[in-house]
Design a protein around this motif. Structure first.
Motif, PDB file in Angstrom:
ATOM      1  N   PRO A   1      29.838  -5.834  76.925  1.00 42.50           N
ATOM      2  CA  PRO A   1      29.746  -5.822  75.265  1.00 42.50           C
ATOM      3  C   PRO A   1      30.861  -5.448  74.433  1.00 42.50           C
ATOM      4  N   ALA A   2      30.929  -5.991  73.208  1.00 41.33           N
ATOM      5  CA  ALA A   2      32.179  -5.564  72.415  1.00 41.33           C
ATOM      6  C   ALA A   2      32.138  -4.213  71.866  1.00 41.33           C
ATOM      7  N   PRO A   3      32.892  -3.476  71.865  1.00 37.07           N
ATOM      8  CA  PRO A   3      32.859  -2.165  71.100  1.00 37.07           C
ATOM      9  C   PRO A   3      32.509  -2.361  69.555  1.00 37.07           C
ATOM     10  N   ILE A   4      31.755  -1.426  69.069  1.00 39.44           N
ATOM     11  CA  ILE A   4      31.541  -1.422  67.645  1.00 39.44           C
ATOM     12  C   ILE A   4      32.563  -0.676  66.688  1.00 39.44           C
ATOM     13  N   PRO A   5      33.024  -1.306  65.723  1.00 39.46           N
ATOM     14  CA  PRO A   5      34.330  -0.641  65.137  1.00 39.46           C
ATOM     15  C   PRO A   5      33.539   0.488  64.172  1.00 39.46           C
ATOM     16  N   ASP A   6      34.364   1.453  64.093  1.00 43.45           N
ATOM     17  CA  ASP A   6      34.029   2.486  63.058  1.00 43.45           C
ATOM     18  C   ASP A   6      35.034   2.647  62.196  1.00 43.45           C
ATOM     19  N   ILE A   7      34.990   1.854  60.982  1.00 38.76           N
ATOM     20  CA  ILE A   7      36.003   1.884  60.167  1.00 38.76           C
ATOM     21  C   ILE A   7      35.647   2.652  58.640  1.00 38.76           C
ATOM     22  N   GLU A   8      34.241   3.119  58.685  1.00 40.80           N
ATOM     23  CA  GLU A   8      34.028   3.777  57.348  1.00 40.80           C
ATOM     24  C   GLU A   8      34.808   4.825  57.060  1.00 40.80           C
ATOM     25  N   ARG A   9      35.404   5.589  57.959  1.00 41.80           N
ATOM     26  CA  ARG A   9      36.203   6.660  57.746  1.00 41.80           C
ATOM     27  C   ARG A   9      37.446   6.421  56.825  1.00 41.80           C
ATOM     28  N   TYR A  10      37.902   5.093  57.018  1.00 38.12           N
ATOM     29  CA  TYR A  10      39.103   4.555  56.238  1.00 38.12           C
ATOM     30  C   TYR A  10      38.717   4.198  54.839  1.00 38.12           C
ATOM     31  N   GLU A  11      37.185   4.108  54.598  1.00 38.42           N
ATOM     32  CA  GLU A  11      37.217   3.710  53.022  1.00 38.42           C
ATOM     33  C   GLU A  11      37.713   2.735  52.344  1.00 38.42           C
ATOM     34  N   PHE A  12      37.416   1.565  53.148  1.00 37.35           N
ATOM     35  CA  PHE A  12      38.055   0.129  52.748  1.00 37.35           C
ATOM     36  C   PHE A  12      37.084  -0.251  51.761  1.00 37.35           C
ATOM     37  N   HIS A  13      37.139  -1.315  50.770  1.00 38.24           N
ATOM     38  CA  HIS A  13      36.373  -1.708  50.224  1.00 38.24           C
ATOM     39  C   HIS A  13      35.242  -2.702  50.863  1.00 38.24           C
ATOM     40  N   PRO A  14      34.026  -2.422  50.449  1.00 35.83           N
ATOM     41  CA  PRO A  14      33.038  -3.296  51.423  1.00 35.83           C
ATOM     42  C   PRO A  14      33.299  -4.709  51.332  1.00 35.83           C
ATOM     43  N   LEU A  15      33.916  -5.476  50.358  1.00 37.52           N
ATOM     44  CA  LEU A  15      34.308  -6.886  50.573  1.00 37.52           C
ATOM     45  C   LEU A  15      35.372  -7.027  51.638  1.00 37.52           C
ATOM     46  N   PHE A  16      36.214  -6.140  51.344  1.00 40.22           N
ATOM     47  CA  PHE A  16      37.391  -6.287  52.274  1.00 40.22           C
ATOM     48  C   PHE A  16      36.902  -6.243  53.723  1.00 40.22           C
ATOM     49  N   VAL A  17      36.042  -5.412  54.065  1.00 40.63           N
ATOM     50  CA  VAL A  17      35.270  -4.957  55.295  1.00 40.63           C
ATOM     51  C   VAL A  17      34.568  -6.274  55.767  1.00 40.63           C
ATOM     52  N   LYS A  18      33.959  -6.926  54.872  1.00 40.21           N
ATOM     53  CA  LYS A  18      33.164  -8.322  55.154  1.00 40.21           C
ATOM     54  C   LYS A  18      34.111  -9.389  55.360  1.00 40.21           C
ATOM     55  N   ALA A  19      35.011  -9.382  54.829  1.00 49.47           N
ATOM     56  CA  ALA A  19      36.063 -10.571  55.289  1.00 49.47           C
ATOM     57  C   ALA A  19      36.772 -10.429  56.300  1.00 49.47           C
ATOM     58  N   MET A  20      36.951  -9.409  57.033  1.00 46.33           N
ATOM     59  CA  MET A  20      37.678  -8.949  58.301  1.00 46.33           C
ATOM     60  C   MET A  20      36.654  -9.630  59.482  1.00 46.33           C
ATOM     61  N   ASP A  21      37.194 -10.276  60.636  1.00 45.87           N
ATOM     62  CA  ASP A  21      36.354 -10.428  61.713  1.00 45.87           C
ATOM     63  C   ASP A  21      36.354  -9.210  62.630  1.00 45.87           C
ATOM     64  N   LYS A  22      35.474  -9.230  63.623  1.00 51.00           N
ATOM     65  CA  LYS A  22      35.143  -8.242  64.515  1.00 51.00           C
ATOM     66  C   LYS A  22      36.673  -7.910  65.330  1.00 51.00           C
ATOM     67  N   THR A  23      37.446  -8.572  65.550  1.00 51.88           N
ATOM     68  CA  THR A  23      38.710  -8.434  66.125  1.00 51.88           C
ATOM     69  C   THR A  23      39.508  -7.552  65.214  1.00 51.88           C
ATOM     70  N   SER A  24      39.581  -8.062  63.987  1.00 53.12           N
ATOM     71  CA  SER A  24      40.432  -7.232  63.169  1.00 53.12           C
ATOM     72  C   SER A  24      39.986  -6.092  62.790  1.00 53.12           C
ATOM     73  N   LEU A  25      38.350  -5.785  62.647  1.00 56.14           N
ATOM     74  CA  LEU A  25      37.756  -4.616  62.742  1.00 56.14           C
ATOM     75  C   LEU A  25      38.204  -3.488  63.795  1.00 56.14           C
ATOM     76  N   LEU A  26      38.101  -3.957  64.830  1.00 56.85           N
ATOM     77  CA  LEU A  26      38.551  -3.182  66.133  1.00 56.85           C
ATOM     78  C   LEU A  26      39.957  -2.853  65.979  1.00 56.85           C
ATOM     79  N   THR A  27      40.703  -3.614  65.442  1.00 60.03           N
ATOM     80  CA  THR A  27      42.396  -3.459  65.450  1.00 60.03           C
ATOM     81  C   THR A  27      42.566  -2.252  64.559  1.00 60.03           C
TER      82      THR A  27
END
Length: 124
Positions: free
Chosen positions: A54-80
């Motif tokens: 299974p793919a890992p679940i990214p944890d990027i809340e700590r980086y405080e990105f704007h929610p729309l920016f997070v929504k625009a990224m695919d899972k690979t980008s979030l993991l990166t």
């Protein structure tokens, strides 16, 4: 001209753990993160194996990105993003948010190497 390469930090992200020490411990303990392929997937695809990782679940809340920016990224980008942040932390660097960007103290020049396996069924 002599070139030097220095690995200052590793951002290990695995479906069962995150961070260098948990990652290494899970490898040394031979922990597998395989799961049976769900029945719904078996009906729609032909598989050579009965298990998947299974793919890992990214944890990027700590980086405080704007929610729309997070929504625009695919899972690979979030993991990166998650792995890059972990690598900077592992290397002892402090990074801080400045508006829409981040700055990292103590880096004069640098690069990031990212290794990604098959990240979706379309690439398989």
């Amino acid at each position: 001209m002599t070139r030097r390469v220095v690995i200052t930090g590793i951002g290990a992200v695995r479906s069962i753990c995150k961070g260098v020490e948990p990652f290494w411990d899970s490898i040394c303990d031979l922990e597998l993160d395989t799961r049976p392929i769900p029945e719904t997937y078996k009906q729609n695809h032909k598989w050579k194996s009965l298990f998947h990782v299974p793919a890992p679940i990214p944890d990027i809340e700590r980086y405080e990105f704007h929610p729309l920016f997070v929504k625009a990224m695919d899972k690979t980008s979030l993991l990166t993003v998650d792995a890059a942040g972990l690598a900077l932390e592992d290397g002892g660097f402090n990074f801080k948010r400045e508006g829409h960007t981040f700055s990292v103290e103590g880096i004069e020049s640098g690069a990031v190497y990212i290794g990604v396996g098959v990240n979706n069924l379309h690439a398989a």
